[in-house]
Design an enzyme around this catalytic site. Sequence first.
Site, PDB file in Angstrom:
ATOM      1  N   ASN A 298       7.578  34.816  36.632  1.00  0.00           N
ATOM      2  CA  ASN A 298       8.024  34.424  37.973  1.00  0.00           C
ATOM      3  C   ASN A 298       6.816  34.115  38.838  1.00  0.00           C
ATOM      4  O   ASN A 298       6.804  33.177  39.607  1.00  0.00           O
ATOM      5  CB  ASN A 298       8.855  35.547  38.595  1.00  0.00           C
ATOM      6  CG  ASN A 298      10.263  35.522  38.062  1.00  0.00           C
ATOM      7  OD1 ASN A 298      10.868  34.449  37.964  1.00  0.00           O
ATOM      8  ND2 ASN A 298      10.779  36.672  37.689  1.00  0.00           N
TER       9      ASN A 298
ATOM     10  N   GLU B 154       0.826  44.997  29.808  1.00  0.00           N
ATOM     11  CA  GLU B 154       0.032  45.591  30.888  1.00  0.00           C
ATOM     12  C   GLU B 154       0.125  47.117  30.868  1.00  0.00           C
ATOM     13  O   GLU B 154      -0.836  47.812  31.189  1.00  0.00           O
ATOM     14  CB  GLU B 154       0.534  45.067  32.237  1.00  0.00           C
ATOM     15  CG  GLU B 154       0.198  43.602  32.456  1.00  0.00           C
ATOM     16  CD  GLU B 154       1.147  42.913  33.419  1.00  0.00           C
ATOM     17  OE1 GLU B 154       2.282  42.605  33.000  1.00  0.00           O
ATOM     18  OE2 GLU B 154       0.764  42.679  34.567  1.00  0.00           O
TER      19      GLU B 154
ATOM     20  N   HIS C  63      -2.756  39.745  38.461  1.00  0.00           N
ATOM     21  CA  HIS C  63      -2.410  39.723  37.026  1.00  0.00           C
ATOM     22  C   HIS C  63      -3.605  40.099  36.156  1.00  0.00           C
ATOM     23  O   HIS C  63      -3.652  39.758  34.973  1.00  0.00           O
ATOM     24  CB  HIS C  63      -1.954  38.314  36.559  1.00  0.00           C
ATOM     25  CG  HIS C  63      -0.644  37.872  37.084  1.00  0.00           C
ATOM     26  ND1 HIS C  63      -0.338  36.547  37.305  1.00  0.00           N
ATOM     27  CD2 HIS C  63       0.472  38.570  37.403  1.00  0.00           C
ATOM     28  CE1 HIS C  63       0.892  36.442  37.753  1.00  0.00           C
ATOM     29  NE2 HIS C  63       1.410  37.653  37.836  1.00  0.00           N
TER      30      HIS C  63
ATOM     31  N   ARG D 169      14.853  29.536  32.133  1.00  0.00           N
ATOM     32  CA  ARG D 169      15.884  29.300  31.105  1.00  0.00           C
ATOM     33  C   ARG D 169      17.011  28.441  31.650  1.00  0.00           C
ATOM     34  O   ARG D 169      17.489  27.512  31.004  1.00  0.00           O
ATOM     35  CB  ARG D 169      16.471  30.640  30.628  1.00  0.00           C
ATOM     36  CG  ARG D 169      15.579  31.361  29.667  1.00  0.00           C
ATOM     37  CD  ARG D 169      16.029  32.774  29.505  1.00  0.00           C
ATOM     38  NE  ARG D 169      15.835  33.522  30.766  1.00  0.00           N
ATOM     39  CZ  ARG D 169      15.755  34.832  30.856  1.00  0.00           C
ATOM     40  NH1 ARG D 169      15.876  35.571  29.786  1.00  0.00           N
ATOM     41  NH2 ARG D 169      15.546  35.416  32.009  1.00  0.00           N
TER      42      ARG D 169
ATOM     43  N   ASN E 220       4.979  51.611  37.785  1.00  0.00           N
ATOM     44  CA  ASN E 220       4.738  50.355  38.494  1.00  0.00           C
ATOM     45  C   ASN E 220       5.805  50.260  39.569  1.00  0.00           C
ATOM     46  O   ASN E 220       6.965  49.974  39.283  1.00  0.00           O
ATOM     47  CB  ASN E 220       4.845  49.196  37.494  1.00  0.00           C
ATOM     48  CG  ASN E 220       4.633  47.851  38.152  1.00  0.00           C
ATOM     49  OD1 ASN E 220       4.479  47.766  39.377  1.00  0.00           O
ATOM     50  ND2 ASN E 220       4.648  46.802  37.346  1.00  0.00           N
TER      51      ASN E 220
ATOM     52  N   GLY F  46       6.599  35.869  30.775  1.00  0.00           N
ATOM     53  CA  GLY F  46       7.952  35.537  30.308  1.00  0.00           C
ATOM     54  C   GLY F  46       8.105  34.085  29.885  1.00  0.00           C
ATOM     55  O   GLY F  46       8.700  33.785  28.844  1.00  0.00           O
TER      56      GLY F  46
ATOM     57  N   ASP G  38      14.896  30.500  37.601  1.00  0.00           N
ATOM     58  CA  ASP G  38      14.812  30.998  36.230  1.00  0.00           C
ATOM     59  C   ASP G  38      14.596  29.827  35.274  1.00  0.00           C
ATOM     60  O   ASP G  38      15.409  28.912  35.187  1.00  0.00           O
ATOM     61  CB  ASP G  38      16.112  31.749  35.895  1.00  0.00           C
ATOM     62  CG  ASP G  38      15.973  32.533  34.603  1.00  0.00           C
ATOM     63  OD1 ASP G  38      15.813  31.908  33.531  1.00  0.00           O
ATOM     64  OD2 ASP G  38      16.008  33.769  34.675  1.00  0.00           O
TER      65      ASP G  38
ATOM     66  N   LYS H 174       9.260  50.710  37.760  1.00  0.00           N
ATOM     67  CA  LYS H 174       9.256  50.538  36.302  1.00  0.00           C
ATOM     68  C   LYS H 174       8.451  51.689  35.721  1.00  0.00           C
ATOM     69  O   LYS H 174       7.415  52.059  36.290  1.00  0.00           O
ATOM     70  CB  LYS H 174       8.535  49.233  35.927  1.00  0.00           C
ATOM     71  CG  LYS H 174       9.398  48.012  35.971  1.00  0.00           C
ATOM     72  CD  LYS H 174       8.645  46.872  35.270  1.00  0.00           C
ATOM     73  CE  LYS H 174       9.139  45.540  35.775  1.00  0.00           C
ATOM     74  NZ  LYS H 174       8.222  44.447  35.569  1.00  0.00           N
TER      75      LYS H 174
ATOM     76  N   ASN I 274       7.740  32.547  25.850  1.00  0.00           N
ATOM     77  CA  ASN I 274       9.050  32.158  25.313  1.00  0.00           C
ATOM     78  C   ASN I 274       9.399  30.675  25.361  1.00  0.00           C
ATOM     79  O   ASN I 274      10.258  30.225  24.607  1.00  0.00           O
ATOM     80  CB  ASN I 274      10.152  32.912  26.067  1.00  0.00           C
ATOM     81  CG  ASN I 274      10.110  34.393  25.767  1.00  0.00           C
ATOM     82  OD1 ASN I 274      10.270  34.786  24.623  1.00  0.00           O
ATOM     83  ND2 ASN I 274       9.843  35.196  26.780  1.00  0.00           N
TER      84      ASN I 274
ATOM     85  N   ARG J 129       7.632  30.443  44.431  1.00  0.00           N
ATOM     86  CA  ARG J 129       6.470  30.206  45.308  1.00  0.00           C
ATOM     87  C   ARG J 129       5.916  28.806  45.070  1.00  0.00           C
ATOM     88  O   ARG J 129       5.855  28.340  43.930  1.00  0.00           O
ATOM     89  CB  ARG J 129       5.374  31.241  45.021  1.00  0.00           C
ATOM     90  CG  ARG J 129       5.737  32.616  45.488  1.00  0.00           C
ATOM     91  CD  ARG J 129       4.622  33.597  45.192  1.00  0.00           C
ATOM     92  NE  ARG J 129       5.142  34.760  44.516  1.00  0.00           N
ATOM     93  CZ  ARG J 129       4.471  35.468  43.611  1.00  0.00           C
ATOM     94  NH1 ARG J 129       3.246  35.136  43.274  1.00  0.00           N
ATOM     95  NH2 ARG J 129       5.032  36.505  43.047  1.00  0.00           N
TER      96      ARG J 129
HETATM   97  P1  ADP Z   1       7.680  38.499  36.251  1.00  0.00           P
HETATM   98  O1  ADP Z   1       6.609  37.635  36.837  1.00  0.00           O
HETATM   99  O2  ADP Z   1       8.776  38.841  37.223  1.00  0.00           O
HETATM  100  O3  ADP Z   1       7.164  39.691  35.449  1.00  0.00           O
HETATM  101  P2  ADP Z   1       8.442  37.478  33.638  1.00  0.00           P
HETATM  102  O4  ADP Z   1       7.077  37.510  33.064  1.00  0.00           O
HETATM  103  O5  ADP Z   1       9.452  38.453  33.128  1.00  0.00           O
HETATM  104  O6  ADP Z   1       8.423  37.528  35.216  1.00  0.00           O
HETATM  105  O7  ADP Z   1       9.012  35.991  33.418  1.00  0.00           O
HETATM  106  C1  ADP Z   1      10.245  35.603  33.890  1.00  0.00           C
HETATM  107  C2  ADP Z   1      10.432  34.135  33.533  1.00  0.00           C
HETATM  108  O8  ADP Z   1      10.405  33.997  32.105  1.00  0.00           O
HETATM  109  C3  ADP Z   1      11.772  33.567  34.008  1.00  0.00           C
HETATM  110  O9  ADP Z   1      11.563  32.293  34.613  1.00  0.00           O
HETATM  111  C4  ADP Z   1      12.532  33.410  32.715  1.00  0.00           C
HETATM  112  O10 ADP Z   1      13.450  32.342  32.768  1.00  0.00           O
HETATM  113  C5  ADP Z   1      11.404  33.080  31.742  1.00  0.00           C
HETATM  114  N1  ADP Z   1      11.870  33.254  30.350  1.00  0.00           N
HETATM  115  C6  ADP Z   1      12.224  34.386  29.716  1.00  0.00           C
HETATM  116  N2  ADP Z   1      12.696  34.106  28.468  1.00  0.00           N
HETATM  117  C7  ADP Z   1      12.641  32.749  28.323  1.00  0.00           C
HETATM  118  C8  ADP Z   1      12.982  31.834  27.284  1.00  0.00           C
HETATM  119  N3  ADP Z   1      13.492  32.250  26.138  1.00  0.00           N
HETATM  120  N4  ADP Z   1      12.767  30.510  27.504  1.00  0.00           N
HETATM  121  C9  ADP Z   1      12.266  30.083  28.671  1.00  0.00           C
HETATM  122  N5  ADP Z   1      11.913  30.882  29.690  1.00  0.00           N
HETATM  123  C10 ADP Z   1      12.099  32.200  29.538  1.00  0.00           C
END
Ligand code: ADP
Length: 403
Positions: free
Chosen positions: A208, A383, A177, A282, A9, A329, A280, A16, A333, A238
């Site tokens: 993201n 994926e 996606h 988190r 990727n 993400g 982010d 990746k 989570n 975005r």
């Molecule tokens: P991408 O679209 O770049 O693949 P990801 O699917 O990895 O992104 O998601 C990244 C997002 O997931 C970030 O905003 C990150 O803060 C959030 N995230 C990851 N772990 C947690 C968690 N434990 N609690 C809340 N948000 C989380």
Amino acid sequence: MNNFILVLNCGSSSLKFSLINPENGATLLSGLAERLLSDQAIIKIKHNGEKEQHLILAPYDHQSAVLCLVEHLKRLHLIDCISAIGHRVVHGGENYCQPTLINNDVKAAIEKLARLAPLHNPANLTGILAAEAAFPNLKQVAIFDTAFHQTMPEKAYIYGIPYELYEQHGIRRYGFHGTSHYFVAQQAANILNKPLAQCSFISAHLGNGCSIVAIKDGKSVDTSLGMTPLEGVMMGTRSGDIDPGIIFHLINQLNYTAQDVDNMLNKQSGLLGVSGISNDCRTIETAYIEDHNVQAALALDVFCYRIAKAIASFTASLTSLDGIIFTGGIGENSDIIREKILAQLSLLNFKVDDEANLAMRFGKSGLISSEGSRSAWVIATNEEWVIAEQTFQLLNQSTEQES
Ligand code: ADP
């Protein structure tokens, strides 16, 4: 065993990779080359639970990263396990809705489609060329992120603008996606013990980048991302949907250039723009919970409200709904985000089970809705496994046809 698939990727400055058993998704090795095209280019590799990292040599490009990966695969005696290479390709336009064996015509098409995905397709093609040079004897397959959405009906993908812009320039909604939405929908169908073709879901990939999809009888019938990944719900940086009139206001009244607007909408908006803290999730959740930060609270509210509205609007595309799936993400989570979204959807009979919602984090998948509620699941996406599986299946089919 030599039928592992190397999944690549490629981003503009990253690559990746995973070496995957297509039949069960087991990952033999995975990692990331990043900061490519700079002298800080680095490759991080995870193998057997061990992590290592190494500098990538000049000219620090994707080709150097692939060569570095090949060296490590040889050192770890994994090079002979690889039977083919599967590439994630972001934009397949209208013609590529299936896994596709890469040849010169396909490469030319990916290059041509760069007009619709200028940030992604050129990088994907660079990865393909680098992999071809490093593995001249292996077949390479393209799996398109837009493919799953090619089942959308015309009424869902046509914009309310002059039709010739679609006919002459391909301006329509495509969605992204797709591989992730397909994977989690298949997993949810497995949970329900029904064929995917008999299931209807709304799937929310929240990372993201964020997208919502209406899946009817196993097929994508509408999705929130459009011609570019800027449309739809609010994301990390975005904006998602805004009144297009704002763009003219910014240019005509506030002296923004087109490039300024592009930067603002793609890189300075979303969770980052509203919170003023971070993109982010988190960090924003911590600011909201620990510091009672007002902008963080607002960013989470806007984010969740817009997603709930998109989910509710997609019920118009369906005649039944087996449930909602959260992935990505944030979807996998954040119990806070899921709780807020489901609370907004009480009219559709969604009710969260607090304990289950809290438990479903860090890669765990399962039901988070309470008894009597319509179903809501968290499903960890994969994926890479879909790319490996589809690459393997395509090559198996062509071998069967040849014999
Ligand atoms: P991408 O679209 O770049 O693949 P990801 O699917 O990895 O992104 O998601 C990244 C997002 O997931 C970030 O905003 C990150 O803060 C959030 N995230 C990851 N772990 C947690 C968690 N434990 N609690 C809340 N948000 C989380």
